[in-house]
Design an enzyme around this catalytic site. Structure first.
Site, PDB file in Angstrom:
ATOM      1  N   GLY A 152     -19.632 107.265 -12.433  1.00 48.93           N
ATOM      2  CA  GLY A 152     -18.920 107.225 -13.708  1.00 48.93           C
ATOM      3  C   GLY A 152     -19.536 106.220 -14.666  1.00 48.93           C
ATOM      4  N   THR A 153     -19.975 105.100 -14.128  1.00 47.92           N
ATOM      5  CA  THR A 153     -20.553 104.056 -14.984  1.00 47.92           C
ATOM      6  C   THR A 153     -21.804 104.580 -15.682  1.00 47.92           C
ATOM      7  OG1 THR A 153     -19.674 102.353 -13.523  1.00 47.92           O
ATOM      8  CG2 THR A 153     -21.474 101.696 -14.980  1.00 47.92           C
TER       9      THR A 153
ATOM     10  N   ASN B 101      -7.126 103.578 -15.967  1.00 46.92           N
ATOM     11  CA  ASN B 101      -7.248 103.374 -14.514  1.00 46.92           C
ATOM     12  C   ASN B 101      -6.189 102.441 -13.949  1.00 46.92           C
ATOM     13  OD1 ASN B 101      -9.126 101.862 -16.276  1.00 46.92           O
ATOM     14  ND2 ASN B 101      -9.487 100.629 -14.467  1.00 46.92           N
TER      15      ASN B 101
ATOM     16  N   GLN C 128     -10.541 108.903 -14.552  1.00 42.26           N
ATOM     17  CA  GLN C 128      -9.239 108.856 -13.868  1.00 42.26           C
ATOM     18  C   GLN C 128      -8.368 110.072 -14.164  1.00 42.26           C
ATOM     19  OE1 GLN C 128      -8.405 106.891 -11.502  1.00 42.26           O
ATOM     20  NE2 GLN C 128      -9.929 105.257 -11.680  1.00 42.26           N
TER      21      GLN C 128
ATOM     22  N   SER D 228     -16.518 110.989 -12.198  1.00 39.51           N
ATOM     23  CA  SER D 228     -17.099 110.323 -11.031  1.00 39.51           C
ATOM     24  C   SER D 228     -16.562 110.981  -9.756  1.00 39.51           C
ATOM     25  CB  SER D 228     -16.691 108.844 -11.075  1.00 39.51           C
ATOM     26  OG  SER D 228     -17.057 108.195  -9.885  1.00 39.51           O
ATOM     27  N   GLY D 229     -17.475 111.423  -8.882  1.00 35.54           N
ATOM     28  CA  GLY D 229     -17.072 112.172  -7.693  1.00 35.54           C
ATOM     29  C   GLY D 229     -16.117 111.433  -6.763  1.00 35.54           C
ATOM     30  N   HIS D 230     -16.358 110.126  -6.582  1.00 36.47           N
ATOM     31  CA  HIS D 230     -15.570 109.439  -5.544  1.00 36.47           C
ATOM     32  C   HIS D 230     -14.116 109.208  -5.933  1.00 36.47           C
ATOM     33  CE1 HIS D 230     -15.496 105.056  -6.876  1.00 36.47           C
ATOM     34  NE2 HIS D 230     -16.391 105.532  -7.710  1.00 36.47           N
TER      35      HIS D 230
ATOM     36  N   THR E 206     -34.805 112.811  -8.915  1.00 34.09           N
ATOM     37  CA  THR E 206     -34.501 113.893  -7.970  1.00 34.09           C
ATOM     38  C   THR E 206     -32.999 113.966  -7.740  1.00 34.09           C
ATOM     39  OG1 THR E 206     -36.635 113.566  -6.939  1.00 34.09           O
ATOM     40  CG2 THR E 206     -35.008 114.756  -5.639  1.00 34.09           C
TER      41      THR E 206
ATOM     42  N   CYS F 268     -13.143  96.749 -10.067  1.00 30.52           N
ATOM     43  CA  CYS F 268     -14.276  96.023 -10.640  1.00 30.52           C
ATOM     44  C   CYS F 268     -13.867  94.638 -11.111  1.00 30.52           C
ATOM     45  CB  CYS F 268     -14.854  96.798 -11.810  1.00 30.52           C
ATOM     46  SG  CYS F 268     -15.237  98.470 -11.345  1.00 30.52           S
TER      47      CYS F 268
END
Ligand code: PLP
Length: 395
Positions: free
Chosen positions: A73-74, A152, A180, A200-202, A238, A326
């Site tokens: 995400g960052t 968030n 979020q 963001s995937g996580h 890649t 964070c």
């Protein structure tokens, strides 16, 4: 029997879904080729890459070519803002909100050091954006408004349709940090005219280290990672194929969970919130209860130190947080709660619980059982137990 761990910090990160992991495993074993290779062992993997893009695009109701895969995400937030600023050097003003994640806030601080003008728009006591302030802040130099889709820390959802109307009227681009919101509320880019949206995937049961940026078709944007021709020359490097495939699966699962499952999670969140407010005095919800993602509650517990609370919860196997992951480790109260004007008697004792599809009723009940005792023990140690005592002390 008490559970070994109750994980209620899903806004920090989520568990990888078992279905996601099993989709990923072949890409660590037999399918380890490079999708850019000329031979079929690598090149055939383009199909898997594009399938993941289609699944991700479906979650946003957008065209697959509008999705650029990134590492997190960052990176997506940095890419969105810097990529636009670099593409339009004649524009020198950027607007954001006071409650953005550091991924946006600190990118803007960097641009300010480089000479750009940056305006931060305030929020109300409930965490809602001041739209009049936004309207007044836009001028002829304004390039971009960056406003998160959901906060968030509080889960508050921002009125992006209205924000887009205000910005687009003046020819200003809109970026949203949707990290979020993805997997928590429906997203439809055919109806929401934002130009850029970071994810963001996580945060939705894919692994860490993969994310993406929605880039509206035709938008002029400079790459942030400059290198090879990958991602239509918009992001060199890649592709992290195993994780991208995992995120595609996670997007598919998320889309299927937006209906009944979101209602179940909301009911659990409300049960937790109501239970805490009822059993513990001097508590309040931070953030607009009517406009929140269904999994998040942020509760201000007056006259208590948040860090001590987290440690005590940890001892009982409960994972929660006081602000964004964070910002943990810093003793500064959250910039989000400060912007909302949360009183000093509870700004340090604000606790965020964020649930997921894996949260159970038994886990919520376990927290409801454990928390009142922890709070009353900590309050006994506190020098102040009421506002009157603080006022008498002259603080
Ligand atoms: N934006 C928001 C609103 C977030 O909550 C986070 C992570 O907590 C990020 C951006 C950064 O995402 P990542 O951890 O994938 O870099």
């Amino acid at each position: 029997m008490s559970p070994a761990r109750v994980y209620l910090d899903n806004n920090a990160t989520t568990a990888v879904a078992p279905e996601v992991l099993s989709e990923m495993l072949p890409f660590f074993k037999e399918k380890y080729g490079n999708p850019s290779s000329a031979y079929s062992f690598g090149g055939n993997l383009q199909k898997d890459l594009e399938r993941a893009r289609e699944l991700t695009a479906a979650l946003f109701s957008c065209h697959p070519t509008e999705i650029v895969f990134t590492s997190c995400g960052t990176e997506s937030d940095n890419f969105a803002i810097r990529g636009l600023v670099d593409a339009y050097p004649e524009k020198t003003h950027v607007i954001l909100t006071k409650v953005e994640h550091p991924a946006v806030k600190n990118q803007a601080a960097y641009l300010r050091k480089k000479g750009l003008r940056v305006t931060e728009i305030g929020v109300s006591r409930k965490g809602n954006l001041d739209l009049e302030e936004l309207r007044a802040a836009i001028d002829n130099d304004t390039l971009l408004v960056s406003c998160m889709m959901a906060n968030n820390e509080t889960g508050v959802i921002f009125p992006l349709e209205e924000i887009c109307r205000i910005a687009k009227d003046r020819g200003v681009f809109v970026h949203t940090d949707a990290v979020q919101a993805v997997g928590k509320i429906p997203l439809d880019m055919t109806r929401l005219p934002v130009d850029l949206a970071a994810f963001s995937g996580h945060k939705f049961h894919a692994p860490k280290g993969v994310g993406g940026l929605y880039v509206r078709r035709g938008l002029k944007i400079r790459p942030f990672l400059i290198g090879g021709h990958q991602e239509r020359s918009r992001r060199g490097g890649t592709e992290n194929l195993a994780s991208i495939v995992g995120m595609g699966k996670a997007a598919e699962l998320a889309a299927s969970r937006l209906g009944e499952e979101a209602t179940r999670v909301r009911a659990l969140r409300d049960r937790l919130e109501r239970g805490i407010l009822k059993s513990i005095g001097n508590t309040e919800v931070n953030g607009d209860p009517e406009h929140r993602v269904p999994n998040t509650t942020n509760i201000g517990i007056h006259f208590i130190e948040g860090e001590a609370l987290l440690l005590a919860l940890d001892k009982q196997g409960i994972c929660a947080s006081t602000g964004s992951a964070c910002a943990s480790g810093s003793l500064q109260p959250s910039h989000v709660l400060r912007a909302m004007g949360v009183p000093f008697t509870c700004i340090h004792g604000s606790l965020r619980f964020s649930l997921s599809t894996y949260t159970t009723e038994a886990e919520v009940d376990y927290v409801l059982e454990a928390l009142p005792g922890i709070v009353s023990r900590l309050r006994e140690l506190s020098p102040f137990r009421s506002l009157q005592e603080i006022e008498a002390f002259g603080a």
